[in-house]
Scaffold this motif. Sequence first.
Motif, short mmCIF file in Angstrom:
data_model
loop_
_atom_site.label_atom_id
_atom_site.label_comp_id
_atom_site.label_asym_id
_atom_site.label_seq_id
_atom_site.Cartn_x
_atom_site.Cartn_y
_atom_site.Cartn_z
N ALA B 33 48.37 44.83 40.79
CA ALA B 33 49.41 43.92 41.27
C ALA B 33 48.89 43.10 42.44
CB ALA B 33 50.65 44.71 41.70
N TRP B 34 48.06 43.72 43.25
CA TRP B 34 47.57 43.06 44.45
C TRP B 34 46.49 42.03 44.12
CZ3 TRP B 34 49.42 42.51 49.12
CH2 TRP B 34 48.57 42.14 50.19
N PHE B 35 45.52 42.45 43.31
CA PHE B 35 44.37 41.57 43.05
C PHE B 35 44.48 40.80 41.74
CE2 PHE B 35 42.47 44.80 45.90
CZ PHE B 35 42.09 43.95 46.91
N GLY B 36 45.42 41.22 40.89
CA GLY B 36 45.51 40.56 39.59
C GLY B 36 44.49 41.15 38.64
N SER B 37 44.47 40.64 37.43
CA SER B 37 43.53 41.16 36.46
C SER B 37 42.94 40.00 35.70
CB SER B 37 44.25 42.13 35.51
OG SER B 37 43.54 42.22 34.30
N GLU B 38 41.63 39.86 35.81
CA GLU B 38 41.00 38.72 35.17
C GLU B 38 41.00 38.88 33.65
OE1 GLU B 38 36.97 37.07 36.48
OE2 GLU B 38 38.25 37.11 38.28
N ILE B 45 49.10 39.29 43.77
CA ILE B 45 49.96 38.65 44.75
C ILE B 45 49.34 38.62 46.14
CG2 ILE B 45 52.09 39.22 43.51
CD1 ILE B 45 52.50 41.47 45.57
N ASN B 46 48.07 39.02 46.26
CA ASN B 46 47.54 39.16 47.63
C ASN B 46 47.51 37.85 48.41
OD1 ASN B 46 45.40 38.22 46.06
ND2 ASN B 46 43.90 39.02 47.49
N SER B 47 47.04 36.77 47.78
CA SER B 47 46.97 35.52 48.55
C SER B 47 48.37 35.01 48.86
CB SER B 47 46.17 34.47 47.78
OG SER B 47 46.83 34.17 46.57
N ASN B 48 49.32 35.26 47.94
CA ASN B 48 50.70 34.83 48.19
C ASN B 48 51.34 35.64 49.31
OD1 ASN B 48 50.19 34.75 44.96
ND2 ASN B 48 51.15 32.91 45.75
N PHE B 191 63.72 27.96 48.09
CA PHE B 191 62.91 26.95 48.74
C PHE B 191 61.45 27.09 48.31
CE2 PHE B 191 66.18 26.59 52.31
CZ PHE B 191 66.64 25.38 51.82
N GLY B 192 60.99 28.32 48.20
CA GLY B 192 59.61 28.56 47.81
C GLY B 192 59.30 27.95 46.45
N GLN B 202 52.20 29.29 46.83
CA GLN B 202 53.54 29.88 46.83
C GLN B 202 53.65 31.13 47.68
OE1 GLN B 202 54.00 30.22 42.60
NE2 GLN B 202 55.20 28.34 42.48
N PRO B 203 54.84 31.33 48.26
CA PRO B 203 55.10 32.58 48.97
C PRO B 203 55.23 33.76 48.00
CG PRO B 203 57.01 31.13 49.12
CD PRO B 203 55.95 30.39 48.39
N VAL B 204 55.28 34.95 48.55
CA VAL B 204 55.10 36.15 47.73
C VAL B 204 56.25 36.39 46.75
CG1 VAL B 204 56.10 37.78 49.41
CG2 VAL B 204 54.33 38.54 47.83
N MET B 205 57.49 36.02 47.13
CA MET B 205 58.60 36.28 46.22
C MET B 205 58.50 35.44 44.94
SD MET B 205 60.27 38.72 47.20
CE MET B 205 60.00 39.69 48.67
N VAL B 206 58.00 34.23 45.09
CA VAL B 206 57.82 33.39 43.91
C VAL B 206 56.71 33.99 43.04
CG1 VAL B 206 57.36 31.06 43.10
CG2 VAL B 206 58.50 31.39 45.28
N ALA B 207 55.66 34.46 43.70
CA ALA B 207 54.55 35.07 42.95
C ALA B 207 55.02 36.32 42.23
CB ALA B 207 53.40 35.39 43.90
#
Lengths: 315, 255
Positions: B33-38, B45-48, B191-192, B202-207
């Motif tokens: 969830a944090w890093f995603g999966s290629e 969602i880490n960058s968000n 708003f995001g 995008q902020p984390v909730m959108v992600a």
Amino acid sequence: MVQTKPLAAARWRSGRWRLRNPDRVIAVLLVLPSLAAIAVFVYGFIGFTAFASLTRWDNLVPDFSWVGLENYFRLFNTQRFQIDLRNTVTFTSLFLLTSLALGFALAVLLDRRIRGEGIFRSLYLFPLALSFIVTGVVWRWLLNPGSAELGSTGVNLLLDRVGLGALKSGWYTDPRIGIKAVVIAAVWQMSGYMMAMYLAGLRGIPEELREAALVDGASEFQVYRHIIVPLLHPITLGALIILGHISLKIFDLVVAMTGPGPGFSSDVPALFMFDTTFRGNNFAQGAGIAIILLVMVAALIVPYLIYSLRTEVQR
Amino acid sequence: MLLITGLKSFEEVNLYRMWDLPTRFSLDSFLKAWFGSESQGFRGINSNFWNSVRLAVPATLLSAALGSLNGYVLSKWRFRGADGLFTLLLFGMFIPYQSILIPLVQLLSRIGLYGTIPGLIFVHVVYGIPITTLIFRNYYATVPGELVEAAKIDGAGILGIYRHVVFPISMPAFAVVMIWQFTSIWNDFLFGVIVTPRPAVQPVMVALNNLAGSYIVEWNVQMAGALLAALPTMLVYVVLGRYFMRGLLAGSLKG
């Protein structure tokens, strides 16, 4: 013309301006940016939206040719919008009634100064710290009916395990339930808030009042019915205002939990507005929905704001 | 009771996964969830999450500062019509933001803030003015007027009084407002999703919503994402719950 300048200067020197006005002027200057921002970003923008809803702007290129109320007539004849309005009524009435009842019941229970009150209070209030998106994602999973091949999940699985499999349902995937599934999640999130408000209100009622009524031979139920509930009316009013405006605007929770649902069974105006404006680029129609939403919220809020302004001036 | 079941279920999210995949219970889903999966082709969602930090922290500080000044003036330096203006201000707290989104997007793209974090900060600060002003005004109403009058007689001006008398005793109100604003900005979605269409900004909730909305992501990863995204506000609630409560009751107007 020539005389005004020395006159002002004389007044300046005379002290009336020098002593009082600089601070007065600074006071106004301090709040001016905020007032200006609200004037533009709230009232100006609402005005623009209202104007846009009366134009033919239905694609990315702004087209401000006047069409009058045509967008509104078309909206009210759109099936999706009719369903949305019905869903809003269903959602708002169920959500308000359940949250208030549950909040009141919890507050009465906690008011008995039971052991571990603090823990319960924190537990009930906890969902308020969460985003509607988080709540929506979690409840989407909890109320996921599962599939025939893989078996039940979430709440249905729980019902299976405790032997209440008969109560299993398709939840939000069932068009007959639709928006009511969202009510469950919304109540889960907000009834703790109502509990906190009622609890604060109950704690403000002097113990003697209750005792006096009991001494006079009133039953416990009568005390609540005739003394406590009426005293809590202002809180109920405030709670209705808060829940009401959240409920009319509900968007995040629906997006994260169900989306429009089968046959728009869980669709709401805010979601329709988002779709039609920012996905369909029909700006005039989106503006129309937004204005209808605003009118609904204003009908709830404006009387309340005027009422609280009046009572404050009286004080 | 629904609430208890709800809370338990939230914890059971992990339990269910444990029953389903007992051998693979690990931090795997959180990492995914944090890093995603290629390989599965979805973003983590880490960058968000860090976007949200860079959004919520400055926006919270700015709106607290603005709210404090507004509340100070509107409670201690009332000018004619101040109450009426305040009521007009309060209305901004209740409006459905849908009714301002269209011109907002137009304006932001014209001034080059559309699709950026500073743009979002700006939006949250502006629409945070009503609630922050309300909380500070109610707080300053409890500060005795004599305190301000005494400072006036000592020759202090409006700004001097704010700096030396009012600001030092404002910390409880700052705590309430900052917790309130941080929580609402962190939890914001509308708003995001409107102001920042690009996933990287995008902020984390959108992600989180994107993560949960994609069919290739397993439920356990979605739940892990939900937990990660909720962590900061949960932490605020656990550590500063008392102030959180006060913000809630303040947000309910005079209730």
